[in-house]
Motif scaffolding. Structure first.
Motif, mmCIF file in Angstrom:
data_model
loop_
_atom_site.group_PDB
_atom_site.id
_atom_site.type_symbol
_atom_site.label_atom_id
_atom_site.label_comp_id
_atom_site.label_asym_id
_atom_site.label_seq_id
_atom_site.Cartn_x
_atom_site.Cartn_y
_atom_site.Cartn_z
ATOM 1 N N MET A 109 1.459 18.317 -40.009
ATOM 2 C CA MET A 109 1.808 17.561 -38.835
ATOM 3 C C MET A 109 1.723 16.061 -39.112
ATOM 4 O O MET A 109 2.563 15.302 -38.654
ATOM 5 C CB MET A 109 0.844 17.942 -37.700
ATOM 6 N N ALA A 110 0.726 15.641 -39.886
ATOM 7 C CA ALA A 110 0.576 14.223 -40.214
ATOM 8 C C ALA A 110 1.736 13.755 -41.085
ATOM 9 O O ALA A 110 2.204 12.635 -40.957
ATOM 10 C CB ALA A 110 -0.747 13.974 -40.915
ATOM 11 N N ASP A 111 2.206 14.636 -41.995
ATOM 12 C CA ASP A 111 3.339 14.269 -42.850
ATOM 13 C C ASP A 111 4.596 14.072 -42.014
ATOM 14 O O ASP A 111 5.419 13.202 -42.310
ATOM 15 C CB ASP A 111 3.595 15.353 -43.907
ATOM 16 N N ASP A 112 4.760 14.881 -40.967
ATOM 17 C CA ASP A 112 5.917 14.761 -40.095
ATOM 18 C C ASP A 112 5.908 13.420 -39.363
ATOM 19 O O ASP A 112 6.940 12.767 -39.220
ATOM 20 C CB ASP A 112 5.925 15.910 -39.087
ATOM 21 N N LYS A 113 4.742 12.970 -38.922
ATOM 22 C CA LYS A 113 4.627 11.692 -38.224
ATOM 23 C C LYS A 113 4.935 10.533 -39.162
ATOM 24 O O LYS A 113 5.633 9.598 -38.789
ATOM 25 C CB LYS A 113 3.213 11.548 -37.648
ATOM 26 N N VAL A 114 4.472 10.581 -40.383
ATOM 27 C CA VAL A 114 4.730 9.524 -41.357
ATOM 28 C C VAL A 114 6.218 9.452 -41.673
ATOM 29 O O VAL A 114 6.806 8.380 -41.740
ATOM 30 C CB VAL A 114 3.908 9.746 -42.652
ATOM 31 N N SER A 115 6.856 10.581 -41.835
ATOM 32 C CA SER A 115 8.273 10.556 -42.183
ATOM 33 C C SER A 115 9.119 10.002 -41.033
ATOM 34 O O SER A 115 10.103 9.322 -41.274
ATOM 35 C CB SER A 115 8.761 11.954 -42.573
ATOM 36 N N ARG A 116 8.734 10.257 -39.779
ATOM 37 C CA ARG A 116 9.461 9.683 -38.648
ATOM 38 C C ARG A 116 9.284 8.175 -38.599
ATOM 39 O O ARG A 116 10.207 7.446 -38.292
ATOM 40 C CB ARG A 116 8.994 10.305 -37.329
ATOM 41 N N GLU A 117 8.071 7.695 -38.897
ATOM 42 C CA GLU A 117 7.834 6.253 -38.906
ATOM 43 C C GLU A 117 8.600 5.573 -40.028
ATOM 44 O O GLU A 117 9.095 4.466 -39.875
ATOM 45 C CB GLU A 117 6.343 5.960 -39.035
ATOM 46 N N GLU A 118 8.707 6.234 -41.164
ATOM 47 C CA GLU A 118 9.450 5.663 -42.280
ATOM 48 C C GLU A 118 10.941 5.626 -41.998
ATOM 49 O O GLU A 118 11.660 4.781 -42.510
ATOM 50 C CB GLU A 118 9.197 6.472 -43.562
ATOM 51 N N MET A 119 11.411 6.565 -41.168
ATOM 52 C CA MET A 119 12.836 6.656 -40.882
ATOM 53 C C MET A 119 13.301 5.634 -39.852
ATOM 54 O O MET A 119 14.490 5.417 -39.696
ATOM 55 C CB MET A 119 13.191 8.067 -40.416
ATOM 56 N N LYS A 120 12.378 5.009 -39.146
ATOM 57 C CA LYS A 120 12.767 4.001 -38.163
ATOM 58 C C LYS A 120 13.464 2.852 -38.869
ATOM 59 O O LYS A 120 13.067 2.421 -39.939
ATOM 60 C CB LYS A 120 11.547 3.457 -37.419
ATOM 61 N N GLU A 121 14.508 2.336 -38.214
ATOM 62 C CA GLU A 121 15.231 1.215 -38.795
ATOM 63 C C GLU A 121 14.410 -0.053 -38.665
ATOM 64 O O GLU A 121 13.782 -0.299 -37.646
ATOM 65 C CB GLU A 121 16.564 1.019 -38.080
ATOM 66 N N LYS A 122 14.464 -0.852 -39.723
ATOM 67 C CA LYS A 122 13.811 -2.146 -39.665
ATOM 68 C C LYS A 122 14.761 -3.115 -38.982
ATOM 69 O O LYS A 122 15.972 -3.041 -39.160
ATOM 70 C CB LYS A 122 13.481 -2.633 -41.076
ATOM 71 N N PRO A 123 14.237 -4.027 -38.184
ATOM 72 C CA PRO A 123 15.117 -4.978 -37.506
ATOM 73 C C PRO A 123 15.806 -5.911 -38.508
ATOM 74 O O PRO A 123 15.273 -6.200 -39.577
ATOM 75 C CB PRO A 123 14.178 -5.751 -36.582
ATOM 76 N N MET A 124 16.985 -6.352 -38.120
ATOM 77 C CA MET A 124 17.760 -7.249 -38.958
ATOM 78 C C MET A 124 17.075 -8.618 -39.000
ATOM 79 O O MET A 124 16.581 -9.100 -37.987
ATOM 80 C CB MET A 124 19.166 -7.379 -38.362
ATOM 81 N N SER A 125 17.062 -9.244 -40.175
ATOM 82 C CA SER A 125 16.470 -10.580 -40.265
ATOM 83 C C SER A 125 17.359 -11.580 -39.533
ATOM 84 O O SER A 125 18.559 -11.363 -39.347
ATOM 85 C CB SER A 125 16.300 -10.991 -41.727
ATOM 86 N N PHE A 126 16.755 -12.668 -39.129
ATOM 87 C CA PHE A 126 17.489 -13.687 -38.385
ATOM 88 C C PHE A 126 18.611 -14.284 -39.231
ATOM 89 O O PHE A 126 19.717 -14.512 -38.751
ATOM 90 C CB PHE A 126 16.506 -14.765 -37.918
ATOM 91 N N MET A 127 18.350 -14.499 -40.511
ATOM 92 C CA MET A 127 19.375 -15.075 -41.384
ATOM 93 C C MET A 127 20.543 -14.111 -41.561
ATOM 94 O O MET A 127 21.699 -14.543 -41.611
ATOM 95 C CB MET A 127 18.766 -15.442 -42.742
ATOM 96 N N THR A 128 20.279 -12.824 -41.627
ATOM 97 C CA THR A 128 21.356 -11.839 -41.714
ATOM 98 C C THR A 128 22.202 -11.878 -40.452
ATOM 99 O O THR A 128 23.425 -11.806 -40.509
ATOM 100 C CB THR A 128 20.779 -10.421 -41.913
ATOM 101 N N LEU A 129 21.550 -12.031 -39.302
ATOM 102 C CA LEU A 129 22.272 -12.147 -38.039
ATOM 103 C C LEU A 129 23.173 -13.384 -38.035
ATOM 104 O O LEU A 129 24.315 -13.324 -37.598
ATOM 105 C CB LEU A 129 21.300 -12.211 -36.862
ATOM 106 N N VAL A 130 22.671 -14.491 -38.551
ATOM 107 C CA VAL A 130 23.457 -15.729 -38.598
ATOM 108 C C VAL A 130 24.690 -15.529 -39.478
ATOM 109 O O VAL A 130 25.809 -15.896 -39.098
ATOM 110 C CB VAL A 130 22.593 -16.905 -39.106
ATOM 111 N N VAL A 131 24.506 -14.928 -40.647
ATOM 112 C CA VAL A 131 25.622 -14.702 -41.570
ATOM 113 C C VAL A 131 26.647 -13.753 -40.947
ATOM 114 O O VAL A 131 27.856 -14.013 -40.986
ATOM 115 C CB VAL A 131 25.102 -14.171 -42.928
ATOM 116 N N LEU A 132 26.188 -12.660 -40.370
ATOM 117 C CA LEU A 132 27.104 -11.717 -39.728
ATOM 118 C C LEU A 132 27.813 -12.336 -38.528
ATOM 119 O O LEU A 132 28.996 -12.074 -38.302
ATOM 120 C CB LEU A 132 26.365 -10.452 -39.301
ATOM 121 N N THR A 133 27.114 -13.151 -37.775
ATOM 122 C CA THR A 133 27.737 -13.827 -36.639
ATOM 123 C C THR A 133 28.869 -14.725 -37.109
ATOM 124 O O THR A 133 29.955 -14.731 -36.534
ATOM 125 C CB THR A 133 26.693 -14.644 -35.856
ATOM 126 N N GLY A 134 28.625 -15.486 -38.162
ATOM 127 C CA GLY A 134 29.666 -16.352 -38.706
ATOM 128 C C GLY A 134 30.855 -15.562 -39.228
ATOM 129 O O GLY A 134 32.011 -15.881 -38.923
#
Length: 170
Positions: free
Chosen positions: A1-26
């Motif tokens: 059960m603990a392994d299942d919780k860790v794998s779900r946390e690892e699968m969460k997307e990391k937020p986009m960095s601000f600089m990546t947002l600036v580049v994509l916006t441009g």
């Protein structure tokens, strides 16, 4: 059960960095507004096609066809990354639409007055018809508004979340 919780946390997307947002916006803003400029050219709202950006550097007739238009739109998107980074460096702290509108007007003035001699497809400003001037100003203002508001909004959100964390940690 603990392994299942860790794998779900690892699968969460990391937020986009601000600089990546600036580049994509441009990039996305440049491509969208270059496509809108091409539509304005097709419907005769402006006499300046996006492919005018290729004239000083590219040789051959290919730049006057569909390939030239596609490459010009992508190139405008890449150049717009620089414009978005410039906005990020200079104006990101202004959290209102007027900074983006002013930025768009400054970009218009830069292209039509300072860089005009580089582009043979753009006639001198006093010889451009009124429809082209009004359409171009509108497109540049909308681009500046899009880039400016997106970057300033994200900057404001980051600052707000930092202040909330400081308040809750005290």
């Amino acid at each position: 059960m603990a392994d299942d919780k860790v794998s779900r946390e690892e699968m969460k997307e990391k937020p986009m960095s601000f600089m990546t947002l600036v580049v994509l916006t441009g990039l996305i803003g440049g491509i969208i507004f270059a496509c809108l400029a091409y539509l304005a050219y097709i419907f005769s709202f402006t006499e300046i096609p996006p492919r005018v950006i290729l004239e000083p550097w590219a040789l051959g007739d290919w730049k006057k066809g569909w390939l030239g238009t596609v490459i010009a739109i992508i190139l405008i998107g890449v150049i717009s990354i620089v414009a978005a980074l410039l906005y990020y460096v200079t104006l990101r702290r202004f959290n209102n639409i007027w900074a983006g509108i002013a930025y768009g007007i400054v970009l218009f003035l830069l292209v039509f007055f300072v860089l005009n001699p580089i582009f043979p497809g753009i006639r001198p400003f006093n010889k451009i018809d009124l429809n082209t001037i009004v359409t171009s100003i509108c497109l540049y203002v909308l681009f500046g508004l899009f880039v400016g508001y997106t970057i300033s909004y994200e900057e404001n959100e980051i600052n707000s979340s930092k202040k909330e964390k400081e308040v809750t940690s005290q």
